[in-house]
Structure formats: C-alpha cells, structure tokens
Design an enzyme around this catalytic site. Structure first.
Site, PDB file in Angstrom:
ATOM      1  N   HIS A  53       1.027  -1.234  -0.065  1.00  0.00           N
ATOM      2  CA  HIS A  53      -0.144  -0.094  -0.091  1.00  0.00           C
ATOM      3  C   HIS A  53       0.858   1.122   0.155  1.00  0.00           C
ATOM      4  CE1 HIS A  53      -3.575   2.420   1.218  1.00  0.00           C
ATOM      5  NE2 HIS A  53      -2.742   3.382   1.774  1.00  0.00           N
ATOM      6  N   GLU A  54       1.812   1.366   0.942  1.00  0.00           N
ATOM      7  CA  GLU A  54       2.577   2.471   1.039  1.00  0.00           C
ATOM      8  C   GLU A  54       3.619   2.786  -0.240  1.00  0.00           C
ATOM      9  OE1 GLU A  54       1.853   4.831   3.040  1.00  0.00           O
ATOM     10  OE2 GLU A  54       0.370   3.654   4.352  1.00  0.00           O
ATOM     11  N   HIS A  86       1.901   4.806  -2.840  1.00  0.00           N
ATOM     12  CA  HIS A  86       1.989   5.950  -2.868  1.00  0.00           C
ATOM     13  C   HIS A  86       3.710   6.592  -3.462  1.00  0.00           C
ATOM     14  CE1 HIS A  86      -1.499   7.051  -0.607  1.00  0.00           C
ATOM     15  NE2 HIS A  86      -1.177   6.399   0.380  1.00  0.00           N
TER      16      HIS A  86
END
Length: 733
Positions: free
Chosen positions: A514-515, A518
């Site tokens: 997920h990170e 980004h």
C-alpha cells in the site's frame, strides 16, 4: 544608565530630524547597518546545513550535519526571505500576468519549503523533546505567514486580475489548474473578508495550529507511556515464539530484564490480541490502546479535540460555509457532506449486518467452548483468528514464514518492474536520517535514473505510529531542469531479533505494498509545477493508487516471486494461497464497520453547527449510538487518538479511504480482465494516474484512463457485502 538600542528604521527617523549637514552621517550609519545585516545573513547561510546546497549524491540532505541549533535560524531566514519574495510580487509595478504573479508565487518560498520539509519529516520519524518545542514555536509562525500571504490585499488584487482575464490567456492545462487553485486558495484563505474578520481569521488559524501540534504530542506521549509487563511465562500462552522474543527485547529496552513487555504499538498489540489466551491481559492491553488521549491526565486530548472542532466551525462560518466539512469538501472529489453520507450510508447497513453475523458466530464458539461470558472488543481478534483457522484451515501464523520483510520488499520491486520497467539499486553512499533507513536509486525502463527511494521500517519510540509516504524533494521542472524526487516510506514493523529475519503478517505485507503505491506515484511523477506533482491530490483520491497496489500482492504470479519460506526457500504452496483467497472476505464486516465508524465520527465532529464545545466522550457515544455500532466494536480511531483528523490533514476526509476504494476496485476490474501485467493497461494507468498528480481535475484524468466513471458495485462485491442477486442487479444498472 540604560541605553536604548535603536532599530535601523528608528535610527534613520531620529537622524533625519538633525541639521542638514548631518545627512552624510545618516547615510553612513544606514550603510554600516546594512553591511552588518548582510554579513550576518551571509554567516547564517554559510554555517547552516539547512540553508546550503547539499553536495551529497542527488542533493539528498546531509542529515549528519544538521543539529538542533540549526532549525530556528533556518526558519527565521527562510520565513523572512519568503515574506520579502511575496512583498516584491505584490509591489510589482508591471501589469499582473500569469508569469509575474501566479508563477512567481509558485516559485517563491523554495528555501522555506526545503527547511519545513526536512524538519517536519524528521519530527515524525525521529522526534526529540527539543524538536517538539520547535514545532510548537514554529506552527503559529507558519500559520501567520500563510495568513500574511492570503490576506495580502495587493497580492490578491493581482491574482484576481489574472484570474479574470483567463479566457484571453494561452495556458496549458496544468497552468489553468494552477491559476484556478491559486485564486480559490486566496478566497478560501479569507482574501474577501473585511479587516476585522481578517483579524479574527488570523486568531483562529493561530489557535488551531497550536492545538493540533499539542494533540499529536499528547498522543505520542500516551502511546509510549503504556506498557503491559508480564513476568509469568504462563501468561504468554498462545503467542508465537517470534512475538515472545520481540516482547523480551522490548522488556530489556524498558529496563524490565527477564520479563516481557507489550505496548500499544500495533506490531506488539495486534498479535497479543490475536493469540494470547489470557483474557484479562488482552483486556488490559486493549483498553490501554482505546483509552489513549482519554485518561484525564496531562496528555488528555478530549478537550483539545472539542476546542479544535469549535474553532474549525467558527472558521467555516467566518468564510461563509455552513460547517467545516462543507469548507473542506469543496476541494474534494465528494464536494459536499451529503455526497459523503450518500456513500457511507450505502455501505454501512450491509457492513453492520455482516459484523453482527460475525459477532454471533464468535458468541457461538465461546458457548461451544464452555465460556460463560459475552463477546467483548478485546475478544474479537482472538476469536476471529480461531474461526478463520476452523473455517478455512488457515492460521495467520502459517503465512508469516513466507513473508519476510526483505522478500516482501523485493516482491513490490518485482511488481513495479513488471508493470513499468522500474528497477531499484541499493546505495550505501547516500546520507540517511536514521541507521534503520534503506536507500535505493530508482531507474526507469531504458536505464535512466528517476529518483531516490528510502524505506524506514522499524518501530521506535521517537517515531509516530502508523505508516506513510513523504518526500524530501518533489519532482518538478519549473526552474528549467527536471528535478528528481527523493521519496520515503515509513512503517512500524517489529525489529529483527537476533539473526532471525522480520516476518510479516499478511496484513503487514499488504501495508508495505500500500505505502509503496504512494511512493511509486511520487517517483513516476512527471509534472512542471511543484505544487501539482506526486501525491498533490484530493484526500478522497490520493489513497487510490496505494490501494490499487495492494491487489498485486494476492496474485499467484507475484507471490511465487517473493513469498518463499525464510528457512527452506519453498514457494508458498498453492493450497495456502487458495486458503488466503478463500478467507479474503472473512471478517470484512468488522474491518469495514470499525473503519466506517471512525469515518462517520470524523464527519460528526466536522458537521457540527455550533461553536459550543462538546463533552467528547458523550459526543462520541451519541454518534456511535445513532449509527447502531455494536458494543463489541470500537471505532478504528476514537476521538482521543484520532490524529488523522485532529493533528493531520484528514479532517472531514477520513472517509476518503473508502471513496478511493471505489476507483481502486473499478481499476482492478480492468487489470483482471486484460491481464495483471498487461502493458497497455499499465502504461495507460501510469500516464493518466501516476504521472499526472494534480495537474487537472482527477475525474478527468481517471476517465482518460478508464474510459468511463467508476462504478460502486466492484467495491461492494470485493468486501462481500452483496448477495448474488444484488450483485447481478448492480452489474446490469
């Protein structure tokens, strides 16, 4: 006799009243003062690593040179410089143009941006009491500077003049966006207010900046203060050996040699609540977690939260908005509180019903085991794991040996390479802000270098909780060269114990993906203006790329590349993958409900239509009673530790995760149909989503990628919140 020290201006005024033949003395005095000021400024710049250009590779900040005494002088210099730059733009005698006003403002404040970026990044990852003091001192100053800009009548007149002639200007799409955003920022910043109301707005902004800093400090102190000390090994029954070993290390670090310590940090709390047989100890740790900021002590956040909500309402009213949520959402994809509630109310009933079914299943298990108690919040994780194991023959501990931290990182690197040809090479010659950091140079397909990626994985008391992405430098081209980004991910995984690798739960591995979602947006950014690149997006859209990235982790082709047993090297068995996939919708009632309860609590705080401060506990209880939240579930974030909305940037925006999830689920439909590594789909997603940042309206960019607006049914299907009949009807709409 005391001697008054005159400022240069006062000195000039006094000397001007002297005899005409003293004019040369006046000029000489002023000249000497100017020289002294220039020398002082030059000295500050030369001796402060925050104000000098880094000679490290890629211009990465030379962290080892930065000392606590450098921050305040750097802030002083940068704030003064930015004020002068803004003053010069406002006082420009030339007719206002896009270049000498809008673009000039965009280019101003680069030194201040550099200083604040480094300071606040380090204050989040490796804070100290001294840094926290500086943060408290600088927050109102930076708020005041922001007001100085947006309440500058002469500057706004120039911005407005350019905005009103936009139809006659030849501007690129990103320039049109910059012009519209600049004008709207001034209006939303109070430029149209009368003078008395401008004074009120400054006061409100100053108070809010101080309170939000205090909220974050209180929460960090509360989180670090709690510890569950265990001195009887029998009380560790049920816990995996790696968790027990980590607790022993924590105990030693906290001067409890020979014992075991568990904290409210998630890598410690979550496994304890999941596996520990001792119900009373689970209760103690659970309540320690959910009572943070709510303990009637020096770190109590209840009153702060209520004050913040009250001040935000007053600010919204002053600016002409019904509520603070109305003010915030004007700039979001959702646009209005009604639209937010429209989505949340569409999902909430099904999620709550599913959560109630899950609770009933757990209660049945408790009864079957001979338990004579009602399921409580501190039982949920424990019994959910037992049911998962019984129903799907899946024990979360079975998966951990296949998800070592290093292997999972290589898995996400593999995914990025397959999708976009991006590769990563570790560098040991680049400065680190902490020894834990791993640093990589990033190369695009074809071999060109595109930026630096840093990863900071381990939990420590100087780091705030959670996981996030940030940048030490954003990509931009506005000064004539393509400036390469410096991006970093921060997570809070347990430290390695001895020679054993860090093993991740499935959820922890998913968080890493997920990170990185980004991070890859920051790395692949291809914009002109700094304020538009990377993750410069509405809060309810910015989580979309990170959520999409999670999907690849579940794919057998990706798992086969990195999910290998840390001892034997065996690839995760297909049978285990199928169990994980089968259990994918398990406990989604709980996961969706606890998240949405927090999102609805956020909206309740920020749709208040009164400045009267609330009793935070009573307010929260009433809000949860209104939506029918069952007592076995606590909102993912209660008021006292809801840092996202009271000391972060998510006020009226925590719903954004599920709003972004709509785009994510809709996007994954395309990849699923075309192939998870289909190059046309991957390149279209990169071009229209990852590279573009905030250069245009996100919905326009999404439609270019997808060819249509996103649909909601893929999200509801993914979470198991639709029956087969409901799903069929939704697809046919």
């Amino acid at each position: 006799m005391n001697k008054a020290i005159l400022s240069p201006i006062a000195l000039a005024v006094m000397l001007a009243a002297c005899q005409p033949d003293t004019n040369s003395q006046v000029n000489e005095a002023l000249t000497q003062q100017q020289k002294r000021n220039q020398e002082k400024t030059k000295s500050v710049q030369q001796n402060n690593p925050l104000l000098t250009e880094s000679n490290a590779p890629f211009g990465v900040p030379q962290f080892e040179k930065i000392k606590i005494e450098h921050y305040e002088p750097a802030f002083d210099f940068a704030i003064a410089q930015n004020k002068q730059q803004i003053s010069d733009i406002a006082a420009n005698s030339e007719i206002a143009s896009f270049e000498n006003t809008i673009e000039a403002m965009e280019k101003s404040g680069q030194t201040l941006s550099h200083v604040t970026t480094i300071f606040y990044a380090l204050n989040g990852t490796d804070t100290t009491p001294e840094m926290q003091k500086i943060a408290k001192k600088m927050s109102p100053r930076l708020s005041a500077l922001n007001d100085d800009i947006y309440l500058n009548a002469a500057l706004f007149a120039r911005v407005k003049a350019v905005y009103e002639q936009q139809e006659q200007l030849t501007l690129r799409a990103d320039q049109k966006t910059l012009l519209a955003d600049s004008y709207q920022s001034f209006v939303r910043g109070g430029a149209n207010l009368n003078d008395p109301d401008k004074v009120k707005l400054r006061d409100l902004n100053g108070q809010l900046s101080k309170l939000s800093v205090q909220f974050g400090e209180n929460l960090l102190a509360e989180t670090n203060a709690f510890e569950l000390v265990i001195d009887n090994k029998e009380d560790l029954a049920g816990l995996p050996e790696d968790i027990i070993a980590a607790a022993a290390v924590t105990a030693t670090e906290r001067d409890h040699d020979g014992k075991w310590v568990f904290t409210t940090h998630r890598p410690s709390k979550n496994p304890f609540l999941t596996y520990a047989h001792n119900r009373e100890l689970r209760k103690a740790l659970y309540e320690g977690y959910i009572q943070r900021g709510d303990n009637d002590n020096a770190n109590d956040n209840k009153k702060l939260a209520s004050e913040i909500a009250s001040l935000r309402y007053q600010k919204a009213q002053l600016l002409g908005y019904k509520t603070y949520a109305d003010f915030v959402l004007e700039k979001a994809m959702a646009k209005t509180p009604e639209n937010v509630y429209g989505l949340l109310n569409q999902v909430w009933p099904a999620a709550l019903a599913q959560a109630k079914n899950e609770a009933a299943d757990m209660q049945k298990m408790i009864k079957a085991e001979g338990g004579d108690f009602t399921l409580a919040g501190y039982d949920w994780w424990y019994y959910a794991e037992k049911i998962r194991k019984a129903r799907y023959d899946l024990d979360a501990a079975q998966t951990k040996p296949y998800f070592s931290l290093d292997a999972t990182r290589e898995g996400v690197f593999y995914t990025a390479e397959k999708l976009w040809g991006v590769t990563f090479q570790e560098r040991q010659d680049i400065p680190k802000y902490h020894p834990d950091v791993r640093t990589f140079e990033v190369f695009d397909k074809g071999g060109s270098s595109i930026g630096i990626y840093m990863a900071d994985y381990y939990v420590r008391e100087s780091k705030r909780g959670g996981a996030w992405m940030n940048s030490y430098r954003k990509q931009q081209k506005m000064f004539g060269e393509n400036v390469k980004p410096i991006i970093f991910n921060v997570l809070n995984y347990p430290r390695p114990v001895g020679d054993a690798p860090v093993l991740l739960t499935f959820n922890q591995a998913s968080t890493l993906f997920h990170e990185f979602g980004h991070a890859i947006q920051g790395l692949l950014s291809d914009g002109y203006y700094q304020s538009q690149t990377g993750t410069s997006l509405p809060r309810d859209y910015v989580e979309y790329p990170s959520q999409v990235m999670e999907n690849w982790m579940m794919e057998p082709e990706v798992l086969a590349q990195f999910a290998k047993h840390y001892k034997t090297g065996e690839v995760i068995p297909q049978a285990l993958i199928e169990k994980i996939q089968a259990a994918g919708k398990f406990n989604q009632g709980f996961a969706t409900t606890e998240y949405m309860a927090a999102a609805l609590l956020d909206m309740k705080w920020h749709t208040l239509e009164t400045a009267t401060e609330q009793d935070a506990d009573a307010f929260e209880k009433a809000a949860m009673d209104e939506i029918g939240l069952i007592p076995q579930i606590t909102p993912r974030y209660r008021t006292g530790y809801f840092s996202h909305i009271f000391s972060g940037g998510y006020a009226s925006g925590y719903y954004g995760y599920i709003w972004s999830n709509i785009y994510d689920a809709d996007t994954w439909q395309v990849f699923s149909q075309n192939g998870i590594f289909d190059q046309d789909t991957a390149n279209g997603y990169r071009k229209h989503v990852l590279e573009t940042g905030g250069t245009e309206d996100p919905m326009i960019m999404y439609r270019r990628f997808r060819g249509q607006d996103p649909q909601v049914w893929p999200l509801l299907e993914r979470r198991g919140l639709l029956t087969e009949e409901e799903l069929k009807a939704a697809k046919n709409q």
